[in-house]
Write a protein that holds these residues in place. Structure first.
Motif, PDB file in Angstrom:
ATOM      1  N   THR A   2      -3.951  -8.254 -19.517  1.00  0.00           N
ATOM      2  CA  THR A   2      -4.059  -7.421 -18.330  1.00  0.00           C
ATOM      3  C   THR A   2      -2.898  -7.725 -17.376  1.00  0.00           C
ATOM      4  N   ARG A   3      -2.444  -6.696 -16.656  1.00  0.00           N
ATOM      5  CA  ARG A   3      -1.322  -6.932 -15.741  1.00  0.00           C
ATOM      6  C   ARG A   3      -1.776  -7.782 -14.551  1.00  0.00           C
ATOM      7  N   LEU A   4      -0.870  -8.639 -14.112  1.00  0.00           N
ATOM      8  CA  LEU A   4      -1.193  -9.545 -13.016  1.00  0.00           C
ATOM      9  C   LEU A   4      -0.462  -9.102 -11.749  1.00  0.00           C
ATOM     10  N   LEU A   5      -1.216  -9.066 -10.659  1.00  0.00           N
ATOM     11  CA  LEU A   5      -0.619  -8.782  -9.358  1.00  0.00           C
ATOM     12  C   LEU A   5      -0.850 -10.008  -8.490  1.00  0.00           C
ATOM     13  N   VAL A   6       0.239 -10.717  -8.199  1.00  0.00           N
ATOM     14  CA  VAL A   6       0.125 -11.951  -7.413  1.00  0.00           C
ATOM     15  C   VAL A   6       0.457 -11.636  -5.960  1.00  0.00           C
ATOM     16  N   VAL A   7      -0.310 -12.183  -5.042  1.00  0.00           N
ATOM     17  CA  VAL A   7      -0.023 -11.979  -3.631  1.00  0.00           C
ATOM     18  C   VAL A   7       0.044 -13.341  -2.948  1.00  0.00           C
ATOM     19  N   SER A   8       1.124 -13.584  -2.235  1.00  0.00           N
ATOM     20  CA  SER A   8       1.211 -14.832  -1.470  1.00  0.00           C
ATOM     21  C   SER A   8       2.068 -14.561  -0.249  1.00  0.00           C
ATOM     22  N   ASN A   9       1.973 -15.457   0.709  1.00  0.00           N
ATOM     23  CA  ASN A   9       2.763 -15.251   1.921  1.00  0.00           C
ATOM     24  C   ASN A   9       4.244 -15.207   1.576  1.00  0.00           C
ATOM     25  N   ARG A  10       4.700 -16.239   0.884  1.00  0.00           N
ATOM     26  CA  ARG A  10       6.098 -16.267   0.454  1.00  0.00           C
ATOM     27  C   ARG A  10       6.206 -15.793  -0.971  1.00  0.00           C
ATOM     28  N   ILE A 123      -1.589  -1.123  -6.919  1.00  0.00           N
ATOM     29  CA  ILE A 123      -2.696  -1.618  -7.745  1.00  0.00           C
ATOM     30  C   ILE A 123      -3.096  -0.585  -8.798  1.00  0.00           C
ATOM     31  N   ALA A 124      -2.990  -1.007 -10.058  1.00  0.00           N
ATOM     32  CA  ALA A 124      -3.442  -0.140 -11.149  1.00  0.00           C
ATOM     33  C   ALA A 124      -4.877  -0.535 -11.504  1.00  0.00           C
ATOM     34  N   VAL A 148     -11.058  -1.232  -3.403  1.00  0.00           N
ATOM     35  CA  VAL A 148     -10.512  -1.888  -4.587  1.00  0.00           C
ATOM     36  C   VAL A 148     -11.635  -2.635  -5.314  1.00  0.00           C
ATOM     37  N   GLY A 149     -11.889  -2.246  -6.537  1.00  0.00           N
ATOM     38  CA  GLY A 149     -12.958  -2.869  -7.324  1.00  0.00           C
ATOM     39  C   GLY A 149     -12.431  -3.801  -8.398  1.00  0.00           C
ATOM     40  N   ASN A 150     -11.122  -3.996  -8.428  1.00  0.00           N
ATOM     41  CA  ASN A 150     -10.529  -4.891  -9.446  1.00  0.00           C
ATOM     42  C   ASN A 150     -11.071  -6.299  -9.322  1.00  0.00           C
ATOM     43  N   ARG A 151     -10.893  -7.085 -10.380  1.00  0.00           N
ATOM     44  CA  ARG A 151     -11.219  -8.502 -10.267  1.00  0.00           C
ATOM     45  C   ARG A 151     -10.162  -9.162  -9.373  1.00  0.00           C
ATOM     46  N   ILE A 152     -10.625  -9.882  -8.387  1.00  0.00           N
ATOM     47  CA  ILE A 152      -9.685 -10.524  -7.450  1.00  0.00           C
ATOM     48  C   ILE A 152     -10.027 -12.010  -7.362  1.00  0.00           C
ATOM     49  N   GLY A 153      -9.025 -12.833  -7.586  1.00  0.00           N
ATOM     50  CA  GLY A 153      -9.207 -14.281  -7.472  1.00  0.00           C
ATOM     51  C   GLY A 153      -8.428 -14.806  -6.283  1.00  0.00           C
ATOM     52  N   PHE A 154      -8.898 -15.939  -5.773  1.00  0.00           N
ATOM     53  CA  PHE A 154      -8.215 -16.575  -4.646  1.00  0.00           C
ATOM     54  C   PHE A 154      -8.027 -18.043  -4.985  1.00  0.00           C
ATOM     55  N   HIS A 474     -10.319   1.882  -6.873  1.00  0.00           N
ATOM     56  CA  HIS A 474      -9.867   2.995  -6.035  1.00  0.00           C
ATOM     57  C   HIS A 474      -9.069   3.985  -6.853  1.00  0.00           C
ATOM     58  N   GLY A 475      -8.614   3.536  -8.059  1.00  0.00           N
ATOM     59  CA  GLY A 475      -7.905   4.464  -8.935  1.00  0.00           C
ATOM     60  C   GLY A 475      -8.887   5.391  -9.623  1.00  0.00           C
ATOM     61  N   GLY A 476     -10.201   5.061  -9.661  1.00  0.00           N
ATOM     62  CA  GLY A 476     -11.211   5.905 -10.287  1.00  0.00           C
ATOM     63  C   GLY A 476     -11.941   6.657  -9.192  1.00  0.00           C
ATOM     64  N   ILE A 477     -13.250   6.400  -9.091  1.00  0.00           N
ATOM     65  CA  ILE A 477     -14.001   7.079  -8.025  1.00  0.00           C
ATOM     66  C   ILE A 477     -13.841   6.244  -6.758  1.00  0.00           C
TER      67      ILE A 477
END
Ligand code: ADP
Ligand code: F6P
Length: 490
Positions: A2-10, A123-124, A148-154, A474-477
């Protein structure tokens, strides 16, 4: 995968752009992003007059970085303010340095909302989203509110704060509640994870805790794990054995003129215990004068967060203390303490680590401390240096064969220094072999796999929970779940 979307301050530039200060995190995330054709989203580090939400894309070596500029007020309130004047000191047991200002909290909320809004088009439907660190605690919640209903980890890179200190933060419950909107929470070690669970038990008595670390609360479900970050051990070992590192090692040894090197490498941060470390070294030179002119402490400490007053203060304090120690002990032939405020490339650092007899990693409190692991990986296994490690670093749970010390005690530091300097080859080798085994086994690739496997595993359950609570991709319903009001810390 699965594609990874990483989010961080820097956002770190991809490997290969020739930046000197890439840490293990940047290397690891870059390789994970490359494998998944992923995106790394965050702040560009630049300031603009008015936030526009314009994303600047850059693609290098299979990794896409997507960055946004922030307004000066955002930087002041969110980064310098709530992140580094409120949360950082609180999470590092320094409530005396913590500043509680409504403006900071407002800026923190605003920037998290701006991040969420700006990254939505990226976000896909099947992306795994991985949010990093204390700057972005409410981001998951902001994304959920936008459907956004994707799996989100922190993943939290700092310690989790002590309960009674966290209770001093205005609106602490909302901050923690925002974490319940993630599917997976990762902490660096058991101590920080257990501290989080203690807070939840105390403040959310209705929360149902399961044996696998899943918390069920108000129809939501979040799994909590301890998953210590590692370094790219193989890569660091190769760097340390490279001709460039060997040159750095030899230059260092030449400059030591027969003295034994004790080394410390840290961001210039009050959490790193540098003043206490210097006092411990001073104690060694005072109580055991036979070490005078036999040892040299090299402390490399590049300035960090220089706009924050407490960082300016610690810098001034260390300037004075290093001057005092050198004034007291130096001779015309010997400088006991070399104190250097600049960064070095990783290969040179590896060579300097390898030239040393002792590595001092003595934070007063630290989420993990990667330098400790880098120090171990850099050593020559046939003639390794000794790691002195604070009991209060996350790394102490794994690196048990280091000399573990209370960093607040100059006596303990001085005793550990003497023990390390006098340690025979056999004991040094045995301790190092055990430490290296741990650093190699739980390296950064292990960390990535462990976290992402847990995030993916949790998926089936999360999807059904999301459906039951009216979420969805959000890409679906496009449905916005209502379970949490927007967190408000202001
Ligand atoms: P923190 O994340 O709090 O800064 P860590 O020890 O976990 O602490 O990570 C620091 C990273 O920064 C390590 O990879 C270390 O090698 C790197 N680093 C620290 N000081 C320097 C320096 N002077 N020059 C280059 N890299 C540095
Ligand atoms: O490890 C904690 C951390 O705050 C990271 O999130 C960050 O990249 C690093 O320390 C350096 O801090 P800063 O980004 O504020 O310079």
């Amino acid at each position: 995968m699965t594609r990874l979307l990483v989010v961080s301050n820097r956002v770190s530039p991809p490997v290969g752009e020739g930046k000197a200060n890439q840490g293990g995190l940047a290397v690891a995330l870059n390789s994970a992003l490359r494998e998944t054709n992923g995106i790394w989203f965050g702040w560009s580090g630049n300031e603009i007059d008015q936030f526009s939400g314009q994303i600047n894309f850059s693609r290098n070596d299979g990794v896409t970085t997507a960055t946004v500029d922030l307004e000066a007020q955002d930087v002041e309130e969110y980064y310098n303010g709530f992140a580094n004047r409120t949360l950082w000191p609180l999470f590092h047991d320094r409530i005396d340095l913590a500043e509680f200002e409504r403006g900071f909290a407002g800026g923190y909320e605003r920037v998290n909302a701006r991040f969420a809004e700006t990254m939505l088009p990226l976000i896909a439907p099947d992306d795994l989203i991985w949010v990093h660190d204390y700057h972005l605690i409410p981001l998951g919640s902001e994304l959920r509110q936008r459907g956004v209903g994707n799996r989100i980890g922190f993943f939290l890179h700092t310690p989790w704060p002590v309960l009674r200190l966290l209770l001093s933060l205005p609106h602490h419950r909302q901050l923690v509640e925002a974490l319940f909107d993630y599917d997976l929470l990762g902490f660096q070690c058991n101590a920080w994870r257990d501290g989080f669970l203690e807070y939840v038990r105390d403040q959310f008595p209705d929360a149902e805790m399961q044996d696998d670390g899943t918390i069920r609360i108000g129809g939501r479900s979040v799994r909590v794990i301890a998953c210590p970050i590692g370094i790219d051990a193989q890569d660091f070992m190769e760097s340390a054995a490279s001709p460039e590192a060997e040159t750095a090692r030899q230059e260092m040894i030449k400059s030591l003129d027969g003295k034994c090197l004790i080394i410390g490498v840290d961001r210039l941060d009050y959490s790193k215990g540098l003043e206490h470390r210097f006092h411990g070294y001073e104690r060694l030179l005072t109580d055991q004068p036979h070490y005078q002119e036999k040892v040299s402490l090299l402390q490399i400490a590049p300035p960090s967060r220089a706009d924050v007053a407490s960082y300016q203060d610690i810098r001034k304090g260390l300037d004075a203390l290093s001057g005092h120690i050198n004034g007291e002990f130096a001779t015309v032939h010997w400088v006991p303490l070399r104190y250097v405020n600049r960064g070095y490339d990783r290969t040179s650092l590896a060579g300097m680590f390898r030239a040393s007899r002792v590595g001092l990693v003595t934070p007063l409190r630290d989420g993990m401390n990667l330098v400790a692991k880098e120090y171990v990986a850099a050593q020559d296994p046939d003639d390794p240096g000794v790691l002195i490690l604070s009991k209060f670093a996350g790394a102490a749970e794994q690196l048990k064969q280091a000399l573990l010390v209370n960093p607040y005690s100059p006596e303990e530091l001085s005793d550990a220094l003497a023990q390390a300097l006098d340690m025979g080859l056999e004991e040094r080798r045995a301790r190092h072999a055990a430490l290296l085994e741990s650093v190699q086994r739980e390296d950064v690739h292990w960390w990535l796999r462990t976290f992402l496997d847990a995030l993916e595993d949790h998926g089936a359950e999360v999807i059904s929970l999301d459906q039951s609570r009216g979420g969805g991709n959000h890409g679906g319903i496009p449905q916005i779940h209502q379970s949490l009001a927007a967190p408000s810390f202001a």
